[in-house]
Design a protein around this motif. Sequence first.
Motif, PDB file in Angstrom:
ATOM      1  N   UNK A   3       0.862  -1.194   0.000  1.00 20.54           N
ATOM      2  CA  UNK A   3       0.000   0.000   0.000  1.00 20.54           C
ATOM      3  C   UNK A   3       0.882   1.221   0.000  1.00 20.54           C
ATOM      4  N   UNK A   4       0.728   2.096  -0.977  1.00 16.50           N
ATOM      5  CA  UNK A   4       1.468   3.344  -1.018  1.00 16.50           C
ATOM      6  C   UNK A   4       0.874   4.313  -0.008  1.00 16.50           C
ATOM      7  N   UNK A   5       1.650   5.300   0.357  1.00 16.01           N
ATOM      8  CA  UNK A   5       1.231   6.200   1.425  1.00 16.01           C
ATOM      9  C   UNK A   5      -0.036   6.958   1.083  1.00 16.01           C
ATOM     10  N   UNK A   6      -0.227   7.359  -0.230  1.00 12.27           N
ATOM     11  CA  UNK A   6      -1.449   8.091  -0.612  1.00 12.27           C
ATOM     12  C   UNK A   6      -2.673   7.223  -0.438  1.00 12.27           C
ATOM     13  N   UNK A   7      -2.560   5.943  -0.789  1.00 15.89           N
ATOM     14  CA  UNK A   7      -3.697   5.026  -0.625  1.00 15.89           C
ATOM     15  C   UNK A   7      -3.992   4.799   0.838  1.00 15.89           C
ATOM     16  N   UNK A   8      -2.939   4.735   1.638  1.00 15.87           N
ATOM     17  CA  UNK A   8      -3.122   4.496   3.067  1.00 15.87           C
ATOM     18  C   UNK A   8      -3.868   5.644   3.730  1.00 15.87           C
ATOM     19  N   UNK A   9      -3.584   6.879   3.285  1.00 15.31           N
ATOM     20  CA  UNK A   9      -4.289   8.045   3.861  1.00 15.31           C
ATOM     21  C   UNK A   9      -5.767   7.976   3.548  1.00 15.31           C
ATOM     22  N   UNK A  10      -6.109   7.602   2.282  1.00 12.92           N
ATOM     23  CA  UNK A  10      -7.528   7.462   1.899  1.00 12.92           C
ATOM     24  C   UNK A  10      -8.209   6.412   2.747  1.00 12.92           C
ATOM     25  N   UNK A  36       0.720  -3.310   5.060  1.00 15.41           N
ATOM     26  CA  UNK A  36      -0.683  -3.533   5.438  1.00 15.41           C
ATOM     27  C   UNK A  36      -0.999  -2.768   6.706  1.00 15.41           C
ATOM     28  N   UNK A  37      -2.299  -2.476   6.836  1.00 12.34           N
ATOM     29  CA  UNK A  37      -2.792  -1.739   8.008  1.00 12.34           C
ATOM     30  C   UNK A  37      -4.040  -2.444   8.526  1.00 12.34           C
ATOM     31  N   UNK A  38      -4.115  -2.630   9.821  1.00 10.46           N
ATOM     32  CA  UNK A  38      -5.266  -3.299  10.417  1.00 10.46           C
ATOM     33  C   UNK A  38      -5.728  -2.540  11.645  1.00 10.46           C
ATOM     34  N   UNK A  39      -7.050  -2.474  11.766  1.00  8.92           N
ATOM     35  CA  UNK A  39      -7.643  -1.947  12.990  1.00  8.92           C
ATOM     36  C   UNK A  39      -8.744  -2.922  13.388  1.00  8.92           C
ATOM     37  N   UNK A  40      -8.467  -3.742  14.395  1.00  5.24           N
ATOM     38  CA  UNK A  40      -9.396  -4.787  14.791  1.00  5.24           C
ATOM     39  C   UNK A  40      -9.869  -4.546  16.210  1.00  5.24           C
ATOM     40  N   UNK A  41     -11.075  -4.952  16.463  1.00  2.37           N
ATOM     41  CA  UNK A  41     -11.643  -4.751  17.787  1.00  2.37           C
ATOM     42  C   UNK A  41     -10.896  -5.550  18.842  1.00  2.37           C
ATOM     43  N   UNK A  42     -10.341  -6.698  18.434  1.00  2.00           N
ATOM     44  CA  UNK A  42      -9.640  -7.530  19.412  1.00  2.00           C
ATOM     45  C   UNK A  42      -8.304  -6.916  19.850  1.00  2.00           C
ATOM     46  N   UNK A  46      -8.469   2.203  20.004  1.00  2.00           N
ATOM     47  CA  UNK A  46      -7.411   3.160  19.657  1.00  2.00           C
ATOM     48  C   UNK A  46      -6.047   2.497  19.461  1.00  2.00           C
ATOM     49  N   UNK A  47      -6.038   1.257  18.986  1.00  2.00           N
ATOM     50  CA  UNK A  47      -4.783   0.557  18.701  1.00  2.00           C
ATOM     51  C   UNK A  47      -4.816   0.097  17.250  1.00  2.00           C
ATOM     52  N   UNK A  48      -3.793   0.447  16.499  1.00  2.00           N
ATOM     53  CA  UNK A  48      -3.705   0.076  15.097  1.00  2.00           C
ATOM     54  C   UNK A  48      -2.436  -0.731  14.867  1.00  2.00           C
ATOM     55  N   UNK A  49      -2.469  -1.595  13.896  1.00  2.00           N
ATOM     56  CA  UNK A  49      -1.354  -2.476  13.591  1.00  2.00           C
ATOM     57  C   UNK A  49      -0.871  -2.226  12.171  1.00  2.00           C
ATOM     58  N   UNK A  50       0.472  -1.989  12.067  1.00  2.00           N
ATOM     59  CA  UNK A  50       1.125  -1.834  10.773  1.00  2.00           C
ATOM     60  C   UNK A  50       2.067  -3.015  10.574  1.00  2.00           C
ATOM     61  N   UNK A  51       2.072  -3.561   9.355  1.00  2.00           N
ATOM     62  CA  UNK A  51       2.920  -4.708   9.057  1.00  2.00           C
ATOM     63  C   UNK A  51       3.669  -4.503   7.743  1.00  2.00           C
ATOM     64  N   UNK A  52       4.877  -5.054   7.714  1.00  2.00           N
ATOM     65  CA  UNK A  52       5.636  -5.108   6.476  1.00  2.00           C
ATOM     66  C   UNK A  52       6.301  -3.810   6.081  1.00  2.00           C
ATOM     67  N   UNK A  53       7.627  -3.771   6.185  1.00  2.00           N
ATOM     68  CA  UNK A  53       8.425  -2.602   5.741  1.00  2.00           C
ATOM     69  C   UNK A  53       7.843  -1.288   6.256  1.00  2.00           C
ATOM     70  N   UNK A  54       7.581  -1.257   7.529  1.00  2.00           N
ATOM     71  CA  UNK A  54       6.990  -0.060   8.132  1.00  2.00           C
ATOM     72  C   UNK A  54       8.031   1.052   8.190  1.00  2.00           C
ATOM     73  N   UNK A  55       7.604   2.251   7.785  1.00  6.59           N
ATOM     74  CA  UNK A  55       8.453   3.431   7.881  1.00  6.59           C
ATOM     75  C   UNK A  55       7.647   4.570   8.485  1.00  6.59           C
ATOM     76  N   UNK A  56       8.143   5.095   9.608  1.00  5.62           N
ATOM     77  CA  UNK A  56       7.492   6.200  10.314  1.00  5.62           C
ATOM     78  C   UNK A  56       8.460   7.374  10.389  1.00  5.62           C
TER      79      UNK A  56
END
Length: 531
Positions: A3-10, A36-42, A46-56
């Motif tokens: 997922x490119x950053x522009x798509x992730x913002x959308x 990939x980005x995930x937001x799961x109830x489990x 207010x907790x989000x998960x980022x996976x794979x080549x994460x860059x912040x």
Amino acid sequence: MQIRISSLIILFFIIGAPSILLAQKKGRVQIEHANSFNQRSNLGPNIKLLKGSVRLRHQNTLMYCDSAYIHELKGKKYIEAFNHIHIIQNDSIHLYGDYLTYDSSDGIAKVRENVKIVKQDITVHTEFLDYDRVRNIGYYYNGGEVLSGQNTLISDWGYYYPDLSEVHFKDSVVVHNPKYTIFSDTLKYHTVTEVASILGPTFINSDNNLIYSENGIYDTMNDKARLYKGETQSYVQGTENLLKGDTIYYDRQKGLGEAFNNFELHDTTNNMIIAGNYGYYNEISKYALATKRAQLLQIYQKDTLFLHADTLQAIPLVEEQSRLVKAYYNVKFFRTDMQGRCDSMVYDMRDSTNTFYKTPIIWAQENQMTAQTIKLFSRNNTLYKAELTNNAFIIAPEDSLSYNQIKGRNMVGHIRNNEIYRIDVDGNGQTIYYPKDKEMVIGVNRAESSSLSLFLSNRKITGIKLKTDPNGNLNPPYILPNDDVRLQGFIWLESIRPKSRLDIFKHVPLPKMEEMANDYDDYQFEDSENL
């Protein structure tokens, strides 16, 4: 799917997550990339998960990892990242590890497991590192090491200041260098100059010597040290010598140690100390010098000789693997059983002899010895012989008015148990002494012989042997004028005799013998304060 950053913002806006998109506000964390980005109830609110080549990105800091949780709690953003952690600060500092927690509100990154921080040629290894991104400080507290040039620095605690190019070490500090090893309590190290600042008890151990200091600096690149006094003095200890001082400059490559204030050079092989308020020693050539209240301490079995002169030198005798110690100008010395004065002195370590030059005066118990040159011989740190050369004269008081006297061209005094028991006179021998019968003086014996021997016991003359061309007479006591009971050149110099080890530093002018010979009763000696 990446997922490119522009798509992730959308995607964030679609799922109602603009609150964790922090890129548009100053001081907030930007998510630049994730597979990939995930937001799961489990996962919790207010907790989000980022996976794979994460860059912040947070301001001027980039963070890479394999996966990360982003927590939002009470307006604070908290990141928990896993595997292949790589933080880049200001494009110059690189921080690596396996696990990271980061609080964006205070800028503290806590990196754990296989941690490494790198800046240019400086590398820090540890398992626990906290990095303050705002103040640009990294610190470990459970053991770590720093690699810098040829140095490996290890400690329990360490603080790395990249902006200052400094690392501060605390507790069980060890610095490994091919030439030496440093053991310290507290040390500060400059990563550019490779200069270590000593801030606590520190030992620098090499094949040639051991350095100790509690305060100073050591230039590990150029092998130079400046050591200052802490609670105790700094010192440089070699295989045979110990150099001490309040301030020491030491050059390992030249083997030169220079000390200011309370300089001491201990010769542990010959039981000798050279001291002064200034001095230096070359551990390669074995040459030493001391000035400014220079002092030589020569340690015997039961006593110590304290000698002061304007200048002291230890001069190596390379072929004999020995040294000469020279003291010159205004020499004075004190030992409980012997004191003296002269212009200059040489101590020869080859045969343990002290030679005193230019009309020396030596007092041994009650005996006063003078000559142009006097040489004292020692064996096993015990004095056993004295040689008086040219115009030899020995005087010992019989009472407050009378003096036993021995005069000749040359003399040899034989010493046992620190007492003279025989005196041999060679050339123009003359004596005046007061024989006794049951502790009562029975007369004045005046004798002459080209060679003679006197025998003493308990510091008193018990006999005389006239060997060649004897001539003598015994006169009634206490009736002869002074001229008849004083040999020519007689002078009693008790008033300038050092009475304690501190007296060797007093300025007491030495009279000219020829002036004193005819005026010994009226001369007044000056006794001024310490130099």
